[in-house]
Motif scaffolding. Structure first.
Motif, PDB file in Angstrom:
ATOM      1  N   GLY A   1     -15.647  44.553  38.497  1.00 17.64           N
ATOM      2  CA  GLY A   1     -14.325  44.187  38.958  1.00 17.64           C
ATOM      3  C   GLY A   1     -13.300  44.516  37.892  1.00 17.64           C
ATOM      4  N   ALA A   2     -12.116  43.904  37.980  1.00 16.26           N
ATOM      5  CA  ALA A   2     -11.020  44.217  37.068  1.00 16.26           C
ATOM      6  C   ALA A   2     -11.352  43.903  35.617  1.00 16.26           C
ATOM      7  CB  ALA A   2      -9.767  43.447  37.483  1.00 16.26           C
ATOM      8  N   ALA A   3     -12.117  42.835  35.393  1.00 18.52           N
ATOM      9  CA  ALA A   3     -12.314  42.367  34.021  1.00 18.52           C
ATOM     10  C   ALA A   3     -13.765  42.272  33.591  1.00 18.52           C
ATOM     11  CB  ALA A   3     -11.646  40.997  33.849  1.00 18.52           C
ATOM     12  N   SER A   4     -14.707  42.367  34.525  1.00 20.23           N
ATOM     13  CA  SER A   4     -16.092  42.125  34.132  1.00 20.23           C
ATOM     14  C   SER A   4     -17.072  42.616  35.191  1.00 20.23           C
ATOM     15  CB  SER A   4     -16.325  40.624  33.899  1.00 20.23           C
ATOM     16  OG  SER A   4     -16.131  39.910  35.113  1.00 20.23           O
ATOM     17  N   LEU A   5     -18.339  42.572  34.825  1.00 18.63           N
ATOM     18  CA  LEU A   5     -19.421  42.812  35.774  1.00 18.63           C
ATOM     19  C   LEU A   5     -19.466  41.639  36.742  1.00 18.63           C
ATOM     20  CD1 LEU A   5     -22.079  44.272  36.651  1.00 18.63           C
ATOM     21  CD2 LEU A   5     -23.245  42.900  34.923  1.00 18.63           C
ATOM     22  N   MET A   6     -19.395  41.921  38.034  1.00 19.85           N
ATOM     23  CA  MET A   6     -19.335  40.860  39.033  1.00 19.85           C
ATOM     24  C   MET A   6     -20.656  40.629  39.753  1.00 19.85           C
ATOM     25  SD  MET A   6     -15.679  41.586  40.870  1.00 19.85           S
ATOM     26  CE  MET A   6     -15.918  40.204  41.977  1.00 19.85           C
TER      27      MET A   6
ATOM     28  N   LEU B   1     -12.976  51.479  32.389  1.00 16.60           N
ATOM     29  CA  LEU B   1     -12.348  50.691  33.444  1.00 16.60           C
ATOM     30  C   LEU B   1     -11.209  49.885  32.822  1.00 16.60           C
ATOM     31  CD1 LEU B   1     -15.496  49.301  35.308  1.00 16.60           C
ATOM     32  CD2 LEU B   1     -14.399  51.545  35.521  1.00 16.60           C
ATOM     33  N   LEU B   2     -10.055  49.915  33.476  1.00 15.51           N
ATOM     34  CA  LEU B   2      -8.879  49.177  33.007  1.00 15.51           C
ATOM     35  C   LEU B   2      -8.360  48.335  34.150  1.00 15.51           C
ATOM     36  CD1 LEU B   2      -5.996  50.538  30.817  1.00 15.51           C
ATOM     37  CD2 LEU B   2      -5.439  49.417  32.983  1.00 15.51           C
ATOM     38  N   GLY B   3      -8.203  47.041  33.911  1.00 16.20           N
ATOM     39  CA  GLY B   3      -7.782  46.130  34.971  1.00 16.20           C
ATOM     40  C   GLY B   3      -6.480  46.569  35.618  1.00 16.20           C
ATOM     41  N   GLU B   4      -6.481  46.657  36.961  1.00 15.88           N
ATOM     42  CA  GLU B   4      -5.286  47.082  37.689  1.00 15.88           C
ATOM     43  C   GLU B   4      -4.460  45.893  38.150  1.00 15.88           C
ATOM     44  OE1 GLU B   4      -3.882  49.685  41.598  1.00 15.88           O
ATOM     45  OE2 GLU B   4      -6.008  49.434  41.171  1.00 15.88           O
ATOM     46  N   ASP B   5      -5.094  44.864  38.678  1.00 13.35           N
ATOM     47  CA  ASP B   5      -4.353  43.675  39.088  1.00 13.35           C
ATOM     48  C   ASP B   5      -5.189  42.438  38.826  1.00 13.35           C
ATOM     49  OD1 ASP B   5      -6.146  43.463  41.367  1.00 13.35           O
ATOM     50  OD2 ASP B   5      -4.935  44.995  42.329  1.00 13.35           O
ATOM     51  N   GLY B   6      -4.492  41.314  38.781  1.00  7.66           N
ATOM     52  CA  GLY B   6      -5.171  40.071  38.422  1.00  7.66           C
ATOM     53  C   GLY B   6      -5.193  39.922  36.909  1.00  7.66           C
ATOM     54  N   THR B   7      -6.375  40.002  36.335  1.00 11.03           N
ATOM     55  CA  THR B   7      -6.510  39.930  34.880  1.00 11.03           C
ATOM     56  C   THR B   7      -6.351  41.336  34.318  1.00 11.03           C
ATOM     57  OG1 THR B   7      -8.085  38.105  35.136  1.00 11.03           O
ATOM     58  CG2 THR B   7      -8.007  39.183  32.990  1.00 11.03           C
ATOM     59  N   VAL B   8      -5.166  41.638  33.773  1.00 13.10           N
ATOM     60  CA  VAL B   8      -4.884  43.004  33.322  1.00 13.10           C
ATOM     61  C   VAL B   8      -4.619  43.109  31.820  1.00 13.10           C
ATOM     62  CG1 VAL B   8      -4.055  43.753  35.572  1.00 13.10           C
ATOM     63  CG2 VAL B   8      -2.419  42.825  33.915  1.00 13.10           C
ATOM     64  N   ILE B   9      -4.189  42.012  31.182  1.00 10.37           N
ATOM     65  CA  ILE B   9      -3.940  42.035  29.741  1.00 10.37           C
ATOM     66  C   ILE B   9      -4.475  40.775  29.095  1.00 10.37           C
ATOM     67  CG2 ILE B   9      -1.900  43.531  29.812  1.00 10.37           C
ATOM     68  CD1 ILE B   9      -0.154  41.017  29.654  1.00 10.37           C
ATOM     69  N   ASP B  10      -4.717  40.864  27.766  1.00  9.84           N
ATOM     70  CA  ASP B  10      -5.135  39.677  27.026  1.00  9.84           C
ATOM     71  C   ASP B  10      -3.900  38.951  26.506  1.00  9.84           C
ATOM     72  OD1 ASP B  10      -4.221  41.035  24.752  1.00  9.84           O
ATOM     73  OD2 ASP B  10      -6.231  41.606  24.086  1.00  9.84           O
ATOM     74  N   ASP B  11      -4.100  37.937  25.705  1.00  7.52           N
ATOM     75  CA  ASP B  11      -2.982  37.119  25.222  1.00  7.52           C
ATOM     76  C   ASP B  11      -2.016  37.895  24.337  1.00  7.52           C
ATOM     77  OD1 ASP B  11      -4.028  34.967  26.571  1.00  7.52           O
ATOM     78  OD2 ASP B  11      -5.090  34.150  24.833  1.00  7.52           O
TER      79      ASP B  11
ATOM     80  N   THR C   1      -3.311  49.824  22.082  1.00  2.00           N
ATOM     81  CA  THR C   1      -1.991  50.108  22.659  1.00  2.00           C
ATOM     82  C   THR C   1      -1.559  48.960  23.563  1.00  2.00           C
ATOM     83  OG1 THR C   1      -2.442  52.498  22.637  1.00  2.00           O
ATOM     84  CG2 THR C   1      -0.634  51.729  24.030  1.00  2.00           C
ATOM     85  N   SER C   2      -0.454  48.324  23.228  1.00  5.73           N
ATOM     86  CA  SER C   2       0.060  47.247  24.074  1.00  5.73           C
ATOM     87  C   SER C   2       0.555  47.818  25.392  1.00  5.73           C
ATOM     88  CB  SER C   2       1.202  46.514  23.367  1.00  5.73           C
ATOM     89  OG  SER C   2       1.794  45.567  24.235  1.00  5.73           O
ATOM     90  N   VAL C   3       0.203  47.167  26.490  1.00  4.98           N
ATOM     91  CA  VAL C   3       0.667  47.607  27.813  1.00  4.98           C
ATOM     92  C   VAL C   3       1.531  46.532  28.472  1.00  4.98           C
ATOM     93  CG1 VAL C   3      -1.286  49.165  28.171  1.00  4.98           C
ATOM     94  CG2 VAL C   3      -1.487  46.777  28.900  1.00  4.98           C
ATOM     95  N   GLN C   4       1.956  45.565  27.667  1.00  5.22           N
ATOM     96  CA  GLN C   4       2.769  44.469  28.196  1.00  5.22           C
ATOM     97  C   GLN C   4       3.977  44.991  28.969  1.00  5.22           C
ATOM     98  OE1 GLN C   4       2.423  40.710  27.259  1.00  5.22           O
ATOM     99  NE2 GLN C   4       3.498  40.833  29.210  1.00  5.22           N
ATOM    100  N   GLY C   5       4.592  46.067  28.447  1.00  8.51           N
ATOM    101  CA  GLY C   5       5.823  46.587  29.042  1.00  8.51           C
ATOM    102  C   GLY C   5       5.652  47.285  30.368  1.00  8.51           C
TER     103      GLY C   5
END
Length: 333
Positions: A181-186, A200-210, A250-254
């Motif tokens: 899934g977006a963040a892990s093996l499901m 794999l890079l999270g597209e929606d839901g859990t997409v970035i860390d803190d 690379t920050s993707v916050q923006g």
């Protein structure tokens, strides 16, 4: 305390269990077990670390959305056990496998730290290029011959090949290939749609860390992905490993959109500004990364094989189907 067995009593189907390796504290939703003198504490941990026990707990749990085990029912769980010396021998056999599994985890963590140190040296501190010329860019001073480009120049996207599967569909499948899934093996499923090394890079839901960095998974082999993760491979000299390290730093916050449901769309992902080194530099960098990630893959696969062996042995040792030979002093021989 060290040696006690801790079990999460919320959603017991997650099977969260730990043999304490340190003294500490826990919430009221964690059950803490300490064995009597006739039961070896490590044997007790392994005995409870079986599907049979957690199925029993779920059978008496209360609540639907957030089921909790019934403490009185749990205390009625009964099992047969051998003499204490054989308990210790069984626990020692399983511990040998767990120790090797943990060693592989530590080695892989060290390998990732090595790759991170190389990235920092080459692409943040520019240590190998200090004797050369530098020039200004929108990302700061960079070695001459490098440039600022977009991630779209470095990656290929395979999102169009994604096929989501519902939990009901997956229930009837044999558990063979990983389902991400977006963040892990499901889950595991009985077919695959990708074969090879991908990011794999999270597209929606859990997409970035803190800290605003993307949620990434470095995956390989045959697998399936749902529609909540972008599927990437490198291009124009970038390998999957160099893309993984680039994105990891690379920050993707923006480029995250959506207030209720965070999302990183393809257009924003491709437009992300990144530093692109010279072709020769990238070739040398890839040469450094390749053996690190090859060893990481080998270590992970060995770990998975050990987990399979341990999980196969566990019920057979606990049931007495397989007995551990004891030496003259009562230990495992």
């Amino acid at each position: 305390r060290v040696g006690q067995t801790l079990i999460s009593n919320i959603r017991p189907y997650f099977k969260k269990i730990w043999h304490a390796s340190m003294d500490g504290g826990c919430s009221a939703d964690v059950l803490v077990f300490e064995t009597t003198d006739e039961i070896d504490d490590k044997y007790f941990f392994y005995y409870l670390n079986q599907d049979h026990f957690f199925d029993y707990v779920m059978g008496g749990s209360k609540g639907t959305k957030m089921p909790r085990g019934d403490k009185q029912q749990i205390l009625m769980y009964s099992f047969k056990y051998p003499e204490k010396e054989e308990q210790k021998a069984i626990a020692a056999t399983l511990s040998c496998l767990d120790d090797k599994i943990e060693l592989n985890n530590r080695i892989n963590k060290t390998l990732e730290e090595m790759a991170q140190a190389i990235f920092k040296s080459w692409f943040i501190d520019f240590e190998p290029f200090q004797d050369g010329e530098f020039e200004d860019s929108e990302l700061g001073r960079i070695p001459k011959g490098w440039r600022v480009g977009t991630l779209g120049e470095c990656i290929e996207l395979f999102d169009s090949k994604r096929i989501p599967l519902s939990s009901r569909q997956r229930e009837s499948m044999r558990k063979i290939y990983p389902y991400y899934g977006a963040a892990s093996l499901m889950d595991y499923v009985d077919d695959f749609i990708f074969d090879g090394i991908y990011i794999l890079l999270g597209e929606d839901g859990t997409v970035i860390d803190d800290n605003g960095y993307p949620i990434l998974q470095y995956v390989w082999g045959k697998f399936w992905v749902n529609n909540h993760a972008h599927i990437l491979k490198g291009k124009n000299g970038f390998t999957e490993e160099s893309i993984y390290m680039l994105l990891k730093n690379t920050s993707v916050q923006g480029i995250v959109t959506g207030a209720v449901q965070p999302k990183i769309n393809q257009a924003n992902l491709k437009s992300l500004k990144v530093l692109i080194p010279s072709h020769e530099t990238l070739k040398k960098y890839n040469h450094l990364l390749e053996p690190i990630f090859a060893e990481k893959r080998r270590g992970f696969e060995e770990k998975q094989a050990l987990i399979s062996i341990r999980d196969s042995l566990l019920p057979k040792l606990m049931s007495g189907e397989i007995r551990v030979p004891l030496d003259e002093e009562g230990g495992a021989s």
